[in-house]
Structure formats: structure tokens, C-alpha cells
Design an enzyme around this catalytic site. Structure first.
Site, short mmCIF file in Angstrom:
data_model
loop_
_atom_site.label_atom_id
_atom_site.label_comp_id
_atom_site.label_asym_id
_atom_site.label_seq_id
_atom_site.Cartn_x
_atom_site.Cartn_y
_atom_site.Cartn_z
CG PHE A 138 -1.83 1.25 1.20
CD1 PHE A 138 -2.96 1.27 0.39
CD2 PHE A 138 -1.51 2.38 1.93
CE1 PHE A 138 -3.77 2.40 0.32
CE2 PHE A 138 -2.32 3.52 1.86
CZ PHE A 138 -3.45 3.53 1.06
CG ASP A 223 5.50 3.65 1.91
OD1 ASP A 223 5.53 4.28 2.99
OD2 ASP A 223 4.48 3.53 1.23
CE LYS A 252 -0.91 5.82 7.89
NZ LYS A 252 -0.50 5.19 6.63
#
Ligand SMILES: *Cc1c(COP(=O)(O)O)cnc(C)c1O
Length: 390
Positions: A138, A223, A252
Site C-alpha cells: 500500500f 516506504d 504518519k
């Protein structure tokens, strides 16, 4: 206002793109938050790995409040202090050479993709643009990062998608080797597939993948939007995997609750992007960077070791339960497979009993604030264990 008012307003006026839990949160402090009726919840979600220091940690509030009172925004046509300091902290603590500031994980990845493609273009010319990513990955929700995401369910409705991505199965080094040809410029992966169900890659695979990237001069992009900034018990998860990617993206947990993304570049990549190649209006916002500076200052060895200790406590507690099939992940990014209950049902029951918890695919997912106290952690685990064992 009551929770019901807020839920009704949201349903009436906000686009229906999320399936939300039936809770409206009014305020929070540390690892606790409260709804509009004053019900208390222990937080095992940190806003999907965002509130690294929990709700409204005092030094974070002070830094953000102060910065918003002296300088809210400048645009990137001028210099400002918080972003300069944050860039220095990020580079000196990680070994990276330079950083580009974005506003989200998807945007950090967009930067990484553009950077990898331009680096290859400058060195090898036009037709070397393909990026290999993993199945079940993702990487975000923009059209290009959806293309990078290796899950068919994300590749509906919005065609045409950005060309030049190919997906290989995780942990299969032969498949990666076979996929590399003259058209490939980069390999991109998460080290623990988060949204894909909290699935860590094999250590050996990651090291060999890095070697393949070096051998073929591919840009190795990791990532760490979810795994980065202390989440796994190290500043970056790549430290635990023993690799040093050309590019690492983070987002995040970096802002501690404000929107920020960052693309960290090694010296091999740090002079590729030039003025007019890439930009974003809100990037490097002073207030956001002031919050991120507090988060970065919290990342001491002692703090990170405590993350590991808390992780051990969770694993020990949960692995002893009959209804748990497995506990996967690292640090405070953990996924639980259950034997005879559905994760989403357990999550809803936890909500009713004062614990906020997430799911990822078929698993329960724990992403508590990194600074959660052992006491709150144990209380939350008590609630969870009782519901799992019912
Ligand atoms: C959440 C996430 C993203 C997307 O981040 P946004 O801020 O929602 O754009 C990208 N990659 C990974 C690994 C993520 O967990």
C-alpha cells in the site's frame, strides 16, 4: 452538541468515503480520549499511527501553539526556522543527505517516484522508468500511488492509471531478479506491509533486494510512512532490517498529529530534483514542523527501548491466549490473527468497553501511542484479552 448530532451532521454533509466507528471524540490527553457524553477510551490506534506522543502532549501543544502565534505560514519562497531545524534533525539522525517536505504519505511517495524516474532519466535516458513494487503493498491514494499499490482491489474505476509499475510477490528474490530488465529504474517496498495486514518482510529478502538494486543501479525506495519515526522501536525500521535505502519516505507519526510527509534522499539522489521539478504549497509549514521537531526530540534511545519493552509485554500477554493464532509486526505496530472471532467484531466490542483498536485485512491491529504508559497499556490489554477470550 451530542455525539449523535455530530455523527448525523457528518453523514449528511461529508462525502461518504469512510466507514467510521460509531464514536465522536471530543478531546483527549495522552493515551485517553473522551466522547461528547464523557465516556473514556484507551487509545490503541494513535489516529492510525499519527499521534506518536498521544493526544495533546504538553510540550507538543506548547511548541505548536507558540509557533502558530508567531508565524503560521510563509510559502516556500522564503526561509523559516522550524523546517530548517527539522530537516537537520532528520538528516543527522538518519544519515540521509536531504529531505523534501510534503503533506502526506502519498505525496512523500509521489516525490520518491518522480525522483527515481528523473535520476534514471538523467543517467540512462527515456525508456528506463518502470518501478517494481510488491503484491499486497500500500503506497497511497493518488492515481500514481494507487498504481504503485500492488492490490487489484485498488485498480478499479479510476483508469487510466499511471503506467510503469509491476508487482512481484514479497519474499521471492527470484521473482524480483526476473522482473528486472532495461526498463526498470527502481524497487519500492514497505518493510512491514501495514494496510496489507501487518506482514513483515523477511530480513534476508530485504538485504538481497537491496543488493539487487545496487547491482542493477536501481533506486531502492522504502516506504516507511507507517513504520518510520519510532513505530517499530527504531527511528527507522530499515535499521532493524540492516539496509540503507536510497530513498525513505515517512509521514504518519512524524508530525505527532499534524499533516506532514517527507522524502529522505541519500547523496546519490539529493541533487536530482531542481527548482520547478517538484513543489507543494503547504510543504514545510512552520506550525507543522514545530510539532514534528518535538516528536523528533522525543526519539531518544531510551524512548525507543521502551517501545520495544511495551511490544514485548503485548506479545507475551497475547500469545498466551488460546484464541490467538499469531502476533505479527515489530514494536508498537502489531497485528493479531484470531482463531474464532472476526477482527472487526472484536474491535466494535472493544469500543463498547472503552478501548479504541484498529483492523487491517482479517487482523486486529494495534498502533498505540509510542509513549503510552505501561499502566494504560495493561488496562487496554485487559479489555482486549477479556473480549478475545469470551
Ligand atoms: C498510510 C500509508 C500511506 C499513505 O499515506 P497518506 O498520508 O494517507 O497519504 C502510504 N504508505 C504507507 C505504507 C502507509 O501506511
Amino acid at each position: 452538541m451530542t455525539s449523535k448530532d455530530i455523527i448525523n451532521k457528518t453523514k449528511k454533509y461529508v462525502a461518504n468515503t469512510y466507514s467510521r466507528f460509531n464514536i465522536a471524540i471530543e478531546n483527549g490527553k495522552g493515551s485517553l480520549c473522551y466522547d461528547f457524553e464523557g465516556n473514556e477510551y484507551i487509545d490503541f490506534t494513535s489516529g492510525i499511527g499519527v499521534n506518536s506522543l498521544g493526544f495533546c502532549e504538553q510540550s507538543w501543544v506548547d511548541a505548536v501553539s507558540f509557533q502558530s502565534s508567531i508565524l503560521n505560514h510563509t510559502s516556500n519562497l522564503y526561509y523559516s526556522a522550524p523546517g530548517a531545524e527539522l530537516a537537520e534533525k532528520l538528516c543527522t539522525k538518519t544519515g540521509y543527505d536531504k529531505v523534501f517536505f510534503a503533506n502526506s504519505g502519498a505525496e512523500a511517495n509521489e516525490c520518491a517516484i518522480k525522483l527515481a524516474r528523473k535520476r534514471s532519466f538523467l543517467k540512462y535516458g527515456e525508456n528506463r522508468y518502470k518501478i517494481i513494487t510488491l503484491q499486497n503493498s500500500f503506497h497511497g491514494r493518488t492515481v500514481t500511488t494507487l498504481s504503485a499499490t500492488g492490490q487489484d482491489s485498488f485498480h478499479k474505476y479510476f483508469s487510466p492509471f499511471t503506467e510503469g509499475f509491476e508487482y512481484v510477490p514479497a519474499n521471492d528474490i527470484r521473482a524480483l531478479e526476473k522482473a528486472i530488465d532495461k526498463s526498470v529504474c527502481a524497487f519500492m517496498c514497505e518493510l512491514i506491509q501495514g494496510e496489507g495486514g501487518v506482514i513483515p518482510l523477511d530480513l534476508d529478502y530485504v538485504k538481497k533486494a537491496e543488493q539487487l538494486c545496487r547491482k542493477n543501479d536501481l533506486t531502492f525506495i522504502v516506504d516507511e510512512v507507517q513504520t518510520g519515526i519510532g513505530r517499530t522501536g527504531a527511528l527507522l525500521a530499515s535499521e532493524q532490517f540492516g539496509v540503507f535505502p536510497d530513498i525513505t519516505t515517512i509521514a504518519k507519526g512524524l508530525g505527532g498529529g499534524l499533516p506532514i510527509g517527507a522524502c529522505l534522499m541519500k547523496d546519490t539522489c539529493s541533487n536530482v530534483l531542481e527548482p520547478k521539478d517538484h513543489a507543494t504549497t503547504f510543504g514545510m509549514n512552520p506550525v507543522v514542523c514545530a510539532g514534528a521537531n518535538v516528536v523528533m526530540d522525543a526519539m531518544t534511545d531510551e524512548f525507543l527501548n521502551e517501545v520495544k519493552e511495551k511490544s514485548k509485554l503485548i506479545c507475551k500477554t497475547l500469545e498466551s491466549l488460546d484464541n490467538i493464532k499469531s502476533v505479527d509486526g515489530l514494536g508498537l505496530m502489531l497485528g493479531l490473527s484470531l482463531k474464532n472471532k472476526k477482527a472487526i467484531d472484536v474491535a466494535c466490542e472493544c469500543n463498547d468497553n472503552g478501548l479504541l483498536i484498529l483492523t487491517a485485512k482479517e487482523k486486529l491491529r494495534l498502533l498505540p501511542p509510542l509513549n503510552i504508559s505501561f499502566d494504560k497499556l495493561k488496562k487496554g490489554l485487559d479489555i482486549l484479552c477479556e473480549i478475545i477470550s469470551e
